[in-house]
Design a protein around this motif. Structure first.
Motif, PDB file in Angstrom:
ATOM      1  N   MET A 143       0.833  -1.207   0.000  1.00 21.44           N
ATOM      2  CA  MET A 143       0.000   0.000   0.000  1.00 21.44           C
ATOM      3  C   MET A 143       0.865   1.254   0.000  1.00 21.44           C
ATOM      4  N   GLY A 144       1.972   1.204   0.711  1.00 19.49           N
ATOM      5  CA  GLY A 144       2.861   2.357   0.769  1.00 19.49           C
ATOM      6  C   GLY A 144       3.414   2.721  -0.595  1.00 19.49           C
ATOM      7  N   SER A 145       3.763   1.723  -1.407  1.00 20.12           N
ATOM      8  CA  SER A 145       4.303   2.009  -2.727  1.00 20.12           C
ATOM      9  C   SER A 145       3.231   2.608  -3.637  1.00 20.12           C
ATOM     10  N   VAL A 146       1.985   2.193  -3.477  1.00 20.99           N
ATOM     11  CA  VAL A 146       0.884   2.767  -4.257  1.00 20.99           C
ATOM     12  C   VAL A 146       0.723   4.243  -3.907  1.00 20.99           C
ATOM     13  N   TYR A 147       0.673   4.543  -2.602  1.00 17.40           N
ATOM     14  CA  TYR A 147       0.528   5.940  -2.172  1.00 17.40           C
ATOM     15  C   TYR A 147       1.719   6.786  -2.611  1.00 17.40           C
ATOM     16  N   ALA A 148       2.930   6.225  -2.549  1.00 23.16           N
ATOM     17  CA  ALA A 148       4.124   6.972  -2.960  1.00 23.16           C
ATOM     18  C   ALA A 148       4.062   7.306  -4.446  1.00 23.16           C
ATOM     19  N   ARG A 149       3.598   6.368  -5.274  1.00 25.37           N
ATOM     20  CA  ARG A 149       3.482   6.626  -6.707  1.00 25.37           C
ATOM     21  C   ARG A 149       2.420   7.679  -7.007  1.00 25.37           C
ATOM     22  N   LEU A 150       1.481   7.852  -6.089  1.00 21.35           N
ATOM     23  CA  LEU A 150       0.454   8.876  -6.261  1.00 21.35           C
ATOM     24  C   LEU A 150       0.901  10.238  -5.722  1.00 21.35           C
ATOM     25  N   GLY A 151       2.144  10.313  -5.197  1.00 18.31           N
ATOM     26  CA  GLY A 151       2.691  11.586  -4.761  1.00 18.31           C
ATOM     27  C   GLY A 151       2.676  11.828  -3.258  1.00 18.31           C
ATOM     28  N   THR A 152       2.295  10.837  -2.474  1.00 20.56           N
ATOM     29  CA  THR A 152       2.248  10.989  -1.024  1.00 20.56           C
ATOM     30  C   THR A 152       3.597  10.635  -0.410  1.00 20.56           C
ATOM     31  N   GLN A 153       4.008  11.394   0.603  1.00 20.67           N
ATOM     32  CA  GLN A 153       5.217  11.048   1.344  1.00 20.67           C
ATOM     33  C   GLN A 153       4.874   9.911   2.297  1.00 20.67           C
ATOM     34  N   VAL A 154       5.585   8.790   2.197  1.00 24.99           N
ATOM     35  CA  VAL A 154       5.284   7.598   2.990  1.00 24.99           C
ATOM     36  C   VAL A 154       6.473   7.280   3.891  1.00 24.99           C
ATOM     37  N   THR A 155       6.193   7.094   5.185  1.00 23.31           N
ATOM     38  CA  THR A 155       7.201   6.653   6.145  1.00 23.31           C
ATOM     39  C   THR A 155       6.726   5.354   6.768  1.00 23.31           C
ATOM     40  N   VAL A 156       7.547   4.314   6.663  1.00 24.62           N
ATOM     41  CA  VAL A 156       7.223   3.006   7.226  1.00 24.62           C
ATOM     42  C   VAL A 156       7.965   2.882   8.551  1.00 24.62           C
ATOM     43  N   VAL A 157       7.228   2.623   9.628  1.00 20.39           N
ATOM     44  CA  VAL A 157       7.817   2.415  10.949  1.00 20.39           C
ATOM     45  C   VAL A 157       7.813   0.911  11.203  1.00 20.39           C
ATOM     46  N   GLU A 158       9.007   0.329  11.300  1.00 19.44           N
ATOM     47  CA  GLU A 158       9.148  -1.125  11.423  1.00 19.44           C
ATOM     48  C   GLU A 158       9.837  -1.475  12.742  1.00 19.44           C
ATOM     49  N   PHE A 159       9.236  -2.392  13.481  1.00 26.90           N
ATOM     50  CA  PHE A 159       9.787  -2.824  14.759  1.00 26.90           C
ATOM     51  C   PHE A 159      11.073  -3.637  14.567  1.00 26.90           C
ATOM     52  N   LEU A 160      11.119  -4.468  13.531  1.00 27.86           N
ATOM     53  CA  LEU A 160      12.294  -5.305  13.287  1.00 27.86           C
ATOM     54  C   LEU A 160      13.403  -4.509  12.609  1.00 27.86           C
ATOM     55  N   ASP A 161      14.574  -5.116  12.484  1.00 31.83           N
ATOM     56  CA  ASP A 161      15.701  -4.442  11.836  1.00 31.83           C
ATOM     57  C   ASP A 161      15.704  -4.637  10.328  1.00 31.83           C
ATOM     58  N   LYS A 162      14.694  -5.329   9.799  1.00 31.66           N
ATOM     59  CA  LYS A 162      14.603  -5.564   8.363  1.00 31.66           C
ATOM     60  C   LYS A 162      13.145  -5.716   7.968  1.00 31.66           C
ATOM     61  N   ILE A 163      12.864  -5.440   6.696  1.00 34.47           N
ATOM     62  CA  ILE A 163      11.509  -5.646   6.203  1.00 34.47           C
ATOM     63  C   ILE A 163      11.405  -7.079   5.677  1.00 34.47           C
ATOM     64  N   VAL A 164      10.244  -7.631   5.694  1.00 33.19           N
ATOM     65  CA  VAL A 164       9.941  -8.973   5.207  1.00 33.19           C
ATOM     66  C   VAL A 164      11.007  -9.982   5.664  1.00 33.19           C
ATOM     67  N   PRO A 165      11.056 -10.299   6.949  1.00 31.88           N
ATOM     68  CA  PRO A 165      12.114 -11.153   7.485  1.00 31.88           C
ATOM     69  C   PRO A 165      12.128 -12.572   6.928  1.00 31.88           C
TER      70      PRO A 165
END
Length: 102
Positions: A2-24
């Motif tokens: 969803m974040g990539s969709v919003y970013a392509r539409l011009g929205t600034q997206v910040t992902v806050v992740e508890f782990l040290d990596k995405i998609v572990p």
């Protein structure tokens, strides 16, 4: 996703992740490539960050939603956003109840 969709539409997206990596569960080389692609699309990532509070500031903050966060170093910071999309994945069965948008 969803974040990539919003970013392509011009929205600034910040992902806050508890782990040290995405998609572990993903292969490490594929994961690094995926992260670079998302960053090229304009997404910003705050890794190893725990969301402590999520909600509106009310009158004093102009009614903007805010996210209170704390990192592993125990340094607290708050960032403000006009819209907030929350998703938490404690378990698959809890995901639908945990998603919300304002």
């Amino acid at each position: 996703e969803m974040g990539s969709v919003y970013a392509r539409l011009g929205t600034q997206v910040t992902v806050v992740e508890f782990l040290d990596k995405i998609v572990p569960t993903m292969d490490s080389e594929v994961r690094r490539t995926f992260l670079r692609v998302l960053e090229k699309q304009g997404l910003k990532f705050k890794m190893t960050t725990k969301v402590r509070q999520c909600g509106s500031l009310g009158e004093g903050g102009g009614g903007r939603p805010s996210v209170g966060e704390v990192s592993q170093s125990k340094v607290r910071s708050v960032f403000y956003c006009p819209r907030l999309l929350r998703q938490c994945q404690h378990a698959v069965r809890d995901n639908a109840a945990c998603m919300g948008a304002k």
